[in-house]
Enzyme design. Sequence first.
Site, PDB file in Angstrom:
ATOM      1  N   GLY A  86       0.814  -1.204   0.000  1.00 23.21           N
ATOM      2  CA  GLY A  86       0.000   0.000   0.000  1.00 23.21           C
ATOM      3  C   GLY A  86       0.847   1.254   0.000  1.00 23.21           C
ATOM      4  O   GLY A  86       1.933   1.283  -0.583  1.00 23.21           O
ATOM      5  N   LEU A  87       0.344   2.300   0.664  1.00 20.86           N
ATOM      6  CA  LEU A  87       1.013   3.604   0.748  1.00 20.86           C
ATOM      7  C   LEU A  87       1.288   4.182  -0.636  1.00 20.86           C
ATOM      8  O   LEU A  87       2.369   4.703  -0.905  1.00 20.86           O
ATOM      9  CB  LEU A  87       2.322   3.497   1.554  1.00 20.86           C
ATOM     10  CG  LEU A  87       2.192   3.087   3.020  1.00 20.86           C
ATOM     11  CD1 LEU A  87       3.558   2.921   3.662  1.00 20.86           C
ATOM     12  CD2 LEU A  87       1.346   4.089   3.791  1.00 20.86           C
ATOM     13  N   CYS A  88       0.305   4.055  -1.520  1.00 21.64           N
ATOM     14  CA  CYS A  88       0.461   4.617  -2.870  1.00 21.64           C
ATOM     15  C   CYS A  88      -0.818   5.348  -3.291  1.00 21.64           C
ATOM     16  O   CYS A  88      -1.276   5.226  -4.429  1.00 21.64           O
ATOM     17  CB  CYS A  88       0.839   3.535  -3.877  1.00 21.64           C
ATOM     18  SG  CYS A  88      -0.114   2.012  -3.785  1.00 21.64           S
ATOM     19  N   GLY A  89      -1.397   6.088  -2.354  1.00 17.25           N
ATOM     20  CA  GLY A  89      -2.582   6.882  -2.664  1.00 17.25           C
ATOM     21  C   GLY A  89      -3.770   6.020  -3.046  1.00 17.25           C
ATOM     22  O   GLY A  89      -4.022   4.971  -2.456  1.00 17.25           O
ATOM     23  N   PHE A  91      -4.148   4.337  -5.777  1.00 19.89           N
ATOM     24  CA  PHE A  91      -3.751   3.408  -6.847  1.00 19.89           C
ATOM     25  C   PHE A  91      -4.566   2.108  -6.810  1.00 19.89           C
ATOM     26  O   PHE A  91      -5.156   1.699  -7.811  1.00 19.89           O
ATOM     27  CB  PHE A  91      -2.255   3.110  -6.725  1.00 19.89           C
ATOM     28  CG  PHE A  91      -1.740   2.074  -7.680  1.00 19.89           C
ATOM     29  CD1 PHE A  91      -1.385   2.420  -8.974  1.00 19.89           C
ATOM     30  CD2 PHE A  91      -1.607   0.751  -7.291  1.00 19.89           C
ATOM     31  CE1 PHE A  91      -0.904   1.470  -9.860  1.00 19.89           C
ATOM     32  CE2 PHE A  91      -1.130  -0.212  -8.159  1.00 19.89           C
ATOM     33  CZ  PHE A  91      -0.770   0.151  -9.454  1.00 19.89           C
TER      34      PHE A  91
END
Length: 287
Positions: A86-89, A91
């Site tokens: 994760g940690l990709c907005g 996406f």
Amino acid sequence: MASLKSIKKRIVSVKNTRQITKAMKMVSAAKLRRAQENVVAARPYAKKLGEVLERLAKSQDGDSSPLMQKRPAEKALLIVVTSDRGLCGGFNANICKAAERFVKERSAEFSEIGVMTVGRKGFEFLKNRRTVYKNYSNIFSSLSYQTAALLGQEVIEGFLNEEYDQVFILYNAFRSVMSQDITLEQLLPITPAESEEGEYAPEYIYEPSKGELLAELLPKHIEVQIFKSLLESVASEHGARMTAMDSASKNATEMIGKLTLQYNRARQAAITTELMEIISGAESIKG
């Protein structure tokens, strides 16, 4: 008002978070360069292969290959490509929502829509909402053409065994660091793009025969399209994470500024209070 100790603790915590987000941004930037190079290299090959298939298919009968045969569409397979981390907005969330929308909108067209997920995040989101036919995770760290070829062979085998009549792939196409386009493509049956009217179509001499070439290139076309989609998704993921971490770092900097101001005001208030107490004590002694 919060105590000086708790405010200082929060400032230290946010500074540590900012260090992490800055580091993640730098890592994603380095990975993005390599991923972008892979995408740029794969696109022309995939496009040219599609053009060759188009010419071959036009010179052959429409149903000359089982992979091009159109049959009554009752069952469909949707391949959903997300990331493992994760940690990709937005996406992963955007792709998962698009998958849900596809199933909802096309449910009247197909009696059954199976879902195959590539990436852990898509599987975690869809497993409790839809029947997930199969999941592939942890393939992006060492992504290779062989992985896409195995996936393509499995999809082709299922199509030939009539487990599904149409196959679609849903992924994020890379446009820029700031922009990723949700893309839906039909993999099977293969439908070559139609040339524009009046376009000149040169005649080619093929060796071996057109039929043999078509039989060899059609499975290769599926593998190449899947590989390109995975490469596009990887580049998009790094671009989205780089943007998200940059935004998080800026937010952390703003929060540190606000907390520092709050800390200074609290410190000033504490000093003022102490001075007032000292003055009051001194006055009481004089009195």
